[in-house]
Design a protein around this motif. Structure first.
Motif, PDB file in Angstrom:
ATOM      1  N   MET A   1     -34.638  34.683 100.823  1.00 40.96           N
ATOM      2  CA  MET A   1     -35.210  35.933 101.385  1.00 40.96           C
ATOM      3  C   MET A   1     -36.736  35.904 101.360  1.00 40.96           C
ATOM      4  SD  MET A   1     -34.151  38.786 102.719  1.00 40.96           S
ATOM      5  CE  MET A   1     -34.556  40.477 103.004  1.00 40.96           C
ATOM      6  N   GLU A   2     -37.280  35.459 100.201  1.00 42.30           N
ATOM      7  CA  GLU A   2     -38.744  35.407 100.081  1.00 42.30           C
ATOM      8  C   GLU A   2     -39.325  34.381 101.042  1.00 42.30           C
ATOM      9  OE1 GLU A   2     -40.318  35.600  95.940  1.00 42.30           O
ATOM     10  OE2 GLU A   2     -38.209  35.880  95.455  1.00 42.30           O
ATOM     11  N   LEU A   3     -38.600  33.234 101.193  1.00 44.62           N
ATOM     12  CA  LEU A   3     -39.052  32.198 102.135  1.00 44.62           C
ATOM     13  C   LEU A   3     -39.061  32.757 103.550  1.00 44.62           C
ATOM     14  CD1 LEU A   3     -37.349  28.896 100.921  1.00 44.62           C
ATOM     15  CD2 LEU A   3     -39.805  29.356 101.097  1.00 44.62           C
ATOM     16  N   LEU A   4     -37.996  33.520 103.857  1.00 42.44           N
ATOM     17  CA  LEU A   4     -37.853  34.108 105.188  1.00 42.44           C
ATOM     18  C   LEU A   4     -39.008  35.057 105.494  1.00 42.44           C
ATOM     19  CD1 LEU A   4     -35.586  34.088 107.440  1.00 42.44           C
ATOM     20  CD2 LEU A   4     -34.861  36.268 106.494  1.00 42.44           C
ATOM     21  N   LEU A   5     -39.387  35.857 104.482  1.00 42.26           N
ATOM     22  CA  LEU A   5     -40.446  36.849 104.676  1.00 42.26           C
ATOM     23  C   LEU A   5     -41.839  36.291 104.398  1.00 42.26           C
ATOM     24  CD1 LEU A   5     -38.659  39.907 103.001  1.00 42.26           C
ATOM     25  CD2 LEU A   5     -38.993  39.516 105.432  1.00 42.26           C
ATOM     26  N   GLY A   6     -41.875  35.073 103.846  1.00 39.87           N
ATOM     27  CA  GLY A   6     -43.172  34.453 103.568  1.00 39.87           C
ATOM     28  C   GLY A   6     -43.927  35.093 102.432  1.00 39.87           C
ATOM     29  N   ILE A   7     -43.198  35.594 101.417  1.00 40.20           N
ATOM     30  CA  ILE A   7     -43.861  36.205 100.263  1.00 40.20           C
ATOM     31  C   ILE A   7     -43.288  35.631  98.976  1.00 40.20           C
ATOM     32  CG2 ILE A   7     -44.644  38.415 101.226  1.00 40.20           C
ATOM     33  CD1 ILE A   7     -42.019  39.642 100.480  1.00 40.20           C
ATOM     34  N   ASP A   8     -44.112  35.622  97.934  1.00 40.68           N
ATOM     35  CA  ASP A   8     -43.661  35.135  96.625  1.00 40.68           C
ATOM     36  C   ASP A   8     -43.734  36.304  95.642  1.00 40.68           C
ATOM     37  OD1 ASP A   8     -43.086  33.831  94.293  1.00 40.68           O
ATOM     38  OD2 ASP A   8     -45.028  32.812  94.153  1.00 40.68           O
ATOM     39  N   LEU A   9     -42.572  36.768  95.181  1.00 37.13           N
ATOM     40  CA  LEU A   9     -42.547  37.949  94.304  1.00 37.13           C
ATOM     41  C   LEU A   9     -42.499  37.570  92.820  1.00 37.13           C
ATOM     42  CD1 LEU A   9     -40.277  40.355  96.374  1.00 37.13           C
ATOM     43  CD2 LEU A   9     -42.759  40.357  96.179  1.00 37.13           C
ATOM     44  N   GLY A  10     -42.714  36.312  92.503  1.00 39.98           N
ATOM     45  CA  GLY A  10     -42.866  35.907  91.107  1.00 39.98           C
ATOM     46  C   GLY A  10     -41.560  35.849  90.332  1.00 39.98           C
ATOM     47  N   PRO A  11     -41.701  35.777  88.980  1.00 40.64           N
ATOM     48  CA  PRO A  11     -40.505  35.556  88.148  1.00 40.64           C
ATOM     49  C   PRO A  11     -39.539  36.743  88.085  1.00 40.64           C
ATOM     50  CG  PRO A  11     -42.458  35.903  86.788  1.00 40.64           C
ATOM     51  CD  PRO A  11     -42.940  35.805  88.193  1.00 40.64           C
ATOM     52  N   HIS A  12     -40.029  37.928  88.441  1.00 40.12           N
ATOM     53  CA  HIS A  12     -39.164  39.121  88.371  1.00 40.12           C
ATOM     54  C   HIS A  12     -38.674  39.559  89.754  1.00 40.12           C
ATOM     55  CE1 HIS A  12     -40.091  39.327  84.189  1.00 40.12           C
ATOM     56  NE2 HIS A  12     -41.374  39.526  84.402  1.00 40.12           N
ATOM     57  N   ALA A  13     -38.644  38.602  90.674  1.00 39.23           N
ATOM     58  CA  ALA A  13     -38.243  38.934  92.059  1.00 39.23           C
ATOM     59  C   ALA A  13     -36.857  39.575  92.120  1.00 39.23           C
ATOM     60  CB  ALA A  13     -38.271  37.673  92.907  1.00 39.23           C
ATOM     61  N   SER A  14     -35.943  39.116  91.258  1.00 36.64           N
ATOM     62  CA  SER A  14     -34.577  39.647  91.314  1.00 36.64           C
ATOM     63  C   SER A  14     -34.545  41.159  91.045  1.00 36.64           C
ATOM     64  CB  SER A  14     -33.681  38.922  90.317  1.00 36.64           C
ATOM     65  OG  SER A  14     -34.213  39.048  89.018  1.00 36.64           O
ATOM     66  N   PHE A  15     -35.425  41.649  90.169  1.00 38.36           N
ATOM     67  CA  PHE A  15     -35.473  43.090  89.896  1.00 38.36           C
ATOM     68  C   PHE A  15     -35.990  43.852  91.128  1.00 38.36           C
ATOM     69  CE2 PHE A  15     -35.717  41.177  85.695  1.00 38.36           C
ATOM     70  CZ  PHE A  15     -34.774  41.907  84.999  1.00 38.36           C
ATOM     71  N   ILE A  16     -36.998  43.259  91.775  1.00 41.36           N
ATOM     72  CA  ILE A  16     -37.577  43.919  92.961  1.00 41.36           C
ATOM     73  C   ILE A  16     -36.541  43.971  94.089  1.00 41.36           C
ATOM     74  CG2 ILE A  16     -39.452  43.816  94.672  1.00 41.36           C
ATOM     75  CD1 ILE A  16     -41.049  42.200  92.517  1.00 41.36           C
ATOM     76  N   TRP A  17     -35.872  42.843  94.337  1.00 46.32           N
ATOM     77  CA  TRP A  17     -34.858  42.821  95.403  1.00 46.32           C
ATOM     78  C   TRP A  17     -33.683  43.735  95.070  1.00 46.32           C
ATOM     79  CZ3 TRP A  17     -36.915  41.817  99.560  1.00 46.32           C
ATOM     80  CH2 TRP A  17     -37.787  40.730  99.761  1.00 46.32           C
TER      81      TRP A  17
END
Lengths: 61, 253
Positions: A1-17
């Motif tokens: 998903m992050e690759l698709l959107l071109g963003i890096d949400l870091g180590p806590h990405a799963s909480f944000i998603w």
């Protein structure tokens, strides 16, 4: 998903998603429920109208 | 002579007006939320302490604001119903409750998901979190009370009274971060002295809040339209039954 959107949400990405996913799921569910409920009520009114049961204002129109 | 509010609160007039503005409000909500998401993910910087996790704020805060604002609207509608006896006020109160419950639920869930990486825990029994949980239960209580009473008129009155009593929760939630120990940060936008949050993060937050508010208005209008149609169906079905009974009586005589 992050690759698709071109963003890096870091180590806590799963909480944000998960948070955004919860909002999409609940709001999406509400919108679907409102749409389906509206269709059900309109269908019931149409069935009654077919039987000749109408509101007085509808009969005047 | 009807007052302006009486004219606007007429269910038939409401159906006409809401039918014409609803697509525009829904469209505006979609555009504003899409722009807000763009700002939230591509323009707003990460927080200097929380990093990327702070991006949860752009959905958590609008949901939390709406949780309280919708309750205030439910209470005002309940007041309008009890004092002015207008059925559209009851329709407004009844249909806003599940929407308010959904936004309160989302405020709790997104806050919990934000709390785990930030505080190290999903939940603490502090004043802010607990008072919002009570607000959620209050919404559920309003729905349960209404559905448990068969007499619609009585159900409307009793839920309106409970909604008015429950408004005491709003100042408790608002000021809960100012008394007692809490992990939740104090108010940083709606506060005396102005916002303390940087403009780069405040702008996407306000855009998302506007988008969510428009979305709520659109959903509330749709829910009210559905409820008005439901009441028309019920009234027609009742009239049909009464007519059939009357013709049976006439035939028997």
């Amino acid at each position: 998903m992050e690759l698709l959107l071109g963003i890096d949400l870091g180590p806590h990405a799963s909480f944000i998603w998960a948070a955004y996913g919860a909002v999409v799921a609940v709001i999406g569910g509400l919108i679907a429920w409102l749409y389906i409920d509206g269709r059900i009520q309109q269908r019931k009114l149409a069935v009654l109208a077919e039987r000749g049961v109408r509101r007085r204002s509808a009969r005047r129109a | 002579m009807q007052t302006l509010t009486q004219r606007l609160a007429n269910p038939t007039r409401f159906m006409e007006l809401s039918g014409s503005v609803l697509p525009w409000i829904a469209g505006a909500a979609a555009v504003v939320i899409a722009y807000g998401l763009y700002l939230a993910f591509y323009v707003a910087p990460p927080d200097y302490q929380q990093g990327e996790t702070a991006r949860i704020m752009y959905i958590h805060v609008p949901c939390a604001w709406l949780a309280m604002a919708v309750y205030a609207m439910v209470a005002m509608s309940a007041f309008g119903f009890l004092v002015f006896r207008h059925p559209l006020a009851d329709v407004s109160a009844k249909t806003a409750v599940p929407l308010g419950a959904a936004f309160t639920f989302l405020a709790l869930v997104t806050g919990s998901l934000w709390g785990r990486p930030t505080w190290g825990t999903y939940w603490v029994w502090d004043a802010r979190l607990t008072s919002v949980l009570i607000l959620f239960f209050l919404y559920l209580g309003l729905m349960a009370l209404r559905s448990s009473i068969e007499d619609d008129s009585l159900a409307s009155k009793l839920t309106a009274i409970l909604a008015l009593v429950g408004i005491v929760m709003l100042p408790i939630i608002k000021f809960s971060v100012d008394f007692g120990n809490t992990l939740h940060q104090p108010a940083s936008v709606l506060r005396v002295g102005g916002p303390t949050i940087d403009t780069a993060m405040l702008t996407p937050l306000l855009v998302m809040a506007l988008g969510f508010t428009l979305m709520f208005v659109a959903m509330h209008f749709k829910a009210m339209r559905n409820e008005i149609l439901r009441r028309r169906v019920r009234a027609l079905q009742l009239a049909q039954v009464e007519k059939a009974q009357a013709s049976q009586l006439a035939a028997a005589e």
